[in-house]
Design a protein around this motif. Structure first.
Motif, PDB file in Angstrom:
ATOM      1  N   THR A   1       5.637  15.357  -0.378  1.00  0.00           N
ATOM      2  CA  THR A   1       4.809  14.212  -0.750  1.00  0.00           C
ATOM      3  C   THR A   1       4.100  13.642   0.479  1.00  0.00           C
ATOM      4  O   THR A   1       4.721  13.482   1.536  1.00  0.00           O
ATOM      5  CB  THR A   1       5.674  13.121  -1.396  1.00  0.00           C
ATOM      6  OG1 THR A   1       6.266  13.658  -2.588  1.00  0.00           O
ATOM      7  CG2 THR A   1       4.851  11.912  -1.756  1.00  0.00           C
ATOM      8  N   GLY A   2       2.820  13.371   0.332  1.00  0.00           N
ATOM      9  CA  GLY A   2       2.053  12.781   1.404  1.00  0.00           C
ATOM     10  C   GLY A   2       1.325  13.770   2.289  1.00  0.00           C
ATOM     11  O   GLY A   2       0.503  13.364   3.122  1.00  0.00           O
ATOM     12  N   THR A   3       1.603  15.037   2.135  1.00  0.00           N
ATOM     13  CA  THR A   3       0.936  16.034   2.973  1.00  0.00           C
ATOM     14  C   THR A   3      -0.353  16.502   2.313  1.00  0.00           C
ATOM     15  O   THR A   3      -0.475  16.489   1.091  1.00  0.00           O
ATOM     16  CB  THR A   3       1.838  17.243   3.228  1.00  0.00           C
ATOM     17  OG1 THR A   3       2.147  17.857   1.966  1.00  0.00           O
ATOM     18  CG2 THR A   3       3.116  16.836   3.924  1.00  0.00           C
TER      19      THR A   3
ATOM     20  N   SER B   1       3.944  13.756  -6.399  1.00  0.00           N
ATOM     21  CA  SER B   1       4.741  14.561  -7.324  1.00  0.00           C
ATOM     22  C   SER B   1       4.005  14.803  -8.641  1.00  0.00           C
ATOM     23  O   SER B   1       4.215  15.831  -9.299  1.00  0.00           O
ATOM     24  CB  SER B   1       6.087  13.896  -7.589  1.00  0.00           C
ATOM     25  OG  SER B   1       5.897  12.602  -8.118  1.00  0.00           O
ATOM     26  N   SER B   2       3.127  13.877  -9.009  1.00  0.00           N
ATOM     27  CA  SER B   2       2.365  14.055 -10.259  1.00  0.00           C
ATOM     28  C   SER B   2       1.341  15.186 -10.155  1.00  0.00           C
ATOM     29  O   SER B   2       0.763  15.583 -11.171  1.00  0.00           O
ATOM     30  CB  SER B   2       1.654  12.756 -10.626  1.00  0.00           C
ATOM     31  OG  SER B   2       0.675  12.426  -9.650  1.00  0.00           O
ATOM     32  N   GLN B   3       1.126  15.686  -8.960  1.00  0.00           N
ATOM     33  CA  GLN B   3       0.200  16.798  -8.770  1.00  0.00           C
ATOM     34  C   GLN B   3       0.919  18.151  -8.768  1.00  0.00           C
ATOM     35  O   GLN B   3       0.265  19.186  -8.570  1.00  0.00           O
ATOM     36  CB  GLN B   3      -0.606  16.600  -7.487  1.00  0.00           C
ATOM     37  CG  GLN B   3      -1.547  15.408  -7.572  1.00  0.00           C
ATOM     38  CD  GLN B   3      -2.296  15.139  -6.294  1.00  0.00           C
ATOM     39  OE1 GLN B   3      -1.695  15.066  -5.205  1.00  0.00           O
ATOM     40  NE2 GLN B   3      -3.605  14.969  -6.389  1.00  0.00           N
TER      41      GLN B   3
ATOM     42  N   VAL C   1       5.232  19.726  -5.510  1.00  0.00           N
ATOM     43  CA  VAL C   1       5.258  18.640  -4.526  1.00  0.00           C
ATOM     44  C   VAL C   1       6.625  17.969  -4.622  1.00  0.00           C
ATOM     45  O   VAL C   1       6.990  17.441  -5.679  1.00  0.00           O
ATOM     46  CB  VAL C   1       4.137  17.622  -4.767  1.00  0.00           C
ATOM     47  CG1 VAL C   1       4.148  16.539  -3.684  1.00  0.00           C
ATOM     48  CG2 VAL C   1       2.786  18.312  -4.826  1.00  0.00           C
ATOM     49  N   VAL C   2       7.367  18.022  -3.516  1.00  0.00           N
ATOM     50  CA  VAL C   2       8.734  17.485  -3.536  1.00  0.00           C
ATOM     51  C   VAL C   2       8.829  16.206  -2.705  1.00  0.00           C
ATOM     52  O   VAL C   2       7.994  15.919  -1.876  1.00  0.00           O
ATOM     53  CB  VAL C   2       9.742  18.538  -3.017  1.00  0.00           C
ATOM     54  CG1 VAL C   2       9.733  19.748  -3.930  1.00  0.00           C
ATOM     55  CG2 VAL C   2       9.415  18.932  -1.581  1.00  0.00           C
TER      56      VAL C   2
END
Lengths: 115, 111
Positions: free
Chosen positions: A15-17, A83-85, A114-115
């Motif tokens: 997440t965030g990358t 994570s929704s992606q 996405v973790v």
């Protein structure tokens, strides 16, 4: 297969990358698309391109950007993955529109987690 | 990995029987329709298309019927084979760059 190559085919990211998916076609088709496919939602259009440097939003474009600097390449970028992606992403191409026969041909998909 | 919905309507047929998969489309202005087949872990594959000035079109073992009055599309598969097991989507196009996809039907072929 309609001369469409997606890369990477599988990716796990945090997440965030940022993440970039690449679509490469060898058919010289004018139109290129990015779809996502999720259980219960079917295929949903993220962004599409109708020529080099010409792109437009689809129905689920939030959180995504695209670029098309060459006819053969269409890039999908998740600036900051969430994570929704987590989804399967399909690139597609076509050379006609509307009743002329807008047959869209799909790539084999990119599985993104996405973790 | 599994790439399609887990709660799709399912049609189960015996090998050798004919299959009919139905689809209701939404836009009366749509003028071009396509059926796609998607096997597990793969991208959707074009099967057959039809324009709105036609009612029927035949391919190899497949027939698409279009009823514009009730906005209904069907895909008929003759002599269904195990290799036909997949999810089938209809798609409609209304004179734009984009297609609108249905949610899909899973076809299971019993040996």
């Amino acid at each position: 297969d309609a001369g469409i190559t997606q890369s990477p085919r599988h990716k796990v990211t945090e997440t965030g990358t940022p993440v970039t998916l690449r679509c490469h076609q060898t058919e010289n088709h004018r139109y290129m698309y990015w779809y996502r496919q999720d259980p219960g939602h079917g295929l949903r259009l993220i962004h599409y391109s109708y020529g080099v440097k010409d792109t437009d939003k689809g129905e689920v474009s939030d959180g995504y950007s695209v670029s098309r600097s060459k006819t053969e390449d269409f890039l999908l970028t998740l600036e900051s993955a969430t994570s929704s992606q987590t989804s399967v992403y399909f690139c597609a191409i076509s050379d006609k529109t509307g009743s002329s026969g807008n047959t869209i041909y799909f790539g084999e998909g990119s599985w993104l987690t996405v973790v | 990995g599994e790439s399609v919905g887990l709660h799709l309507p399912t049609l189960s047929v015996q090998e050798g029987d004919n299959s009919i998969i139905n689809c209701a489309y939404s836009n009366s202005a749509s003028d071009y329709f396509i059926w796609y087949k998607q096997e597990s872990g793969k991208g959707p594959q074009f099967i057959i298309d039809i324009r709105s000035n036609m009612d029927k079109r035949q391919g190899q073992r497949v027939t698409v019927l279009l009823n514009k009055t009730v906005k209904h599309l069907s895909l008929q598969i003759a002599a269904t084979q195990p290799g036909d097991s997949a999810v089938y989507f209809c798609a409609e196009n209304s004179s734009s760059y984009k297609l609108i996809f249905g949610s899909g039907t899973r076809l299971l072929v019993r040996p």
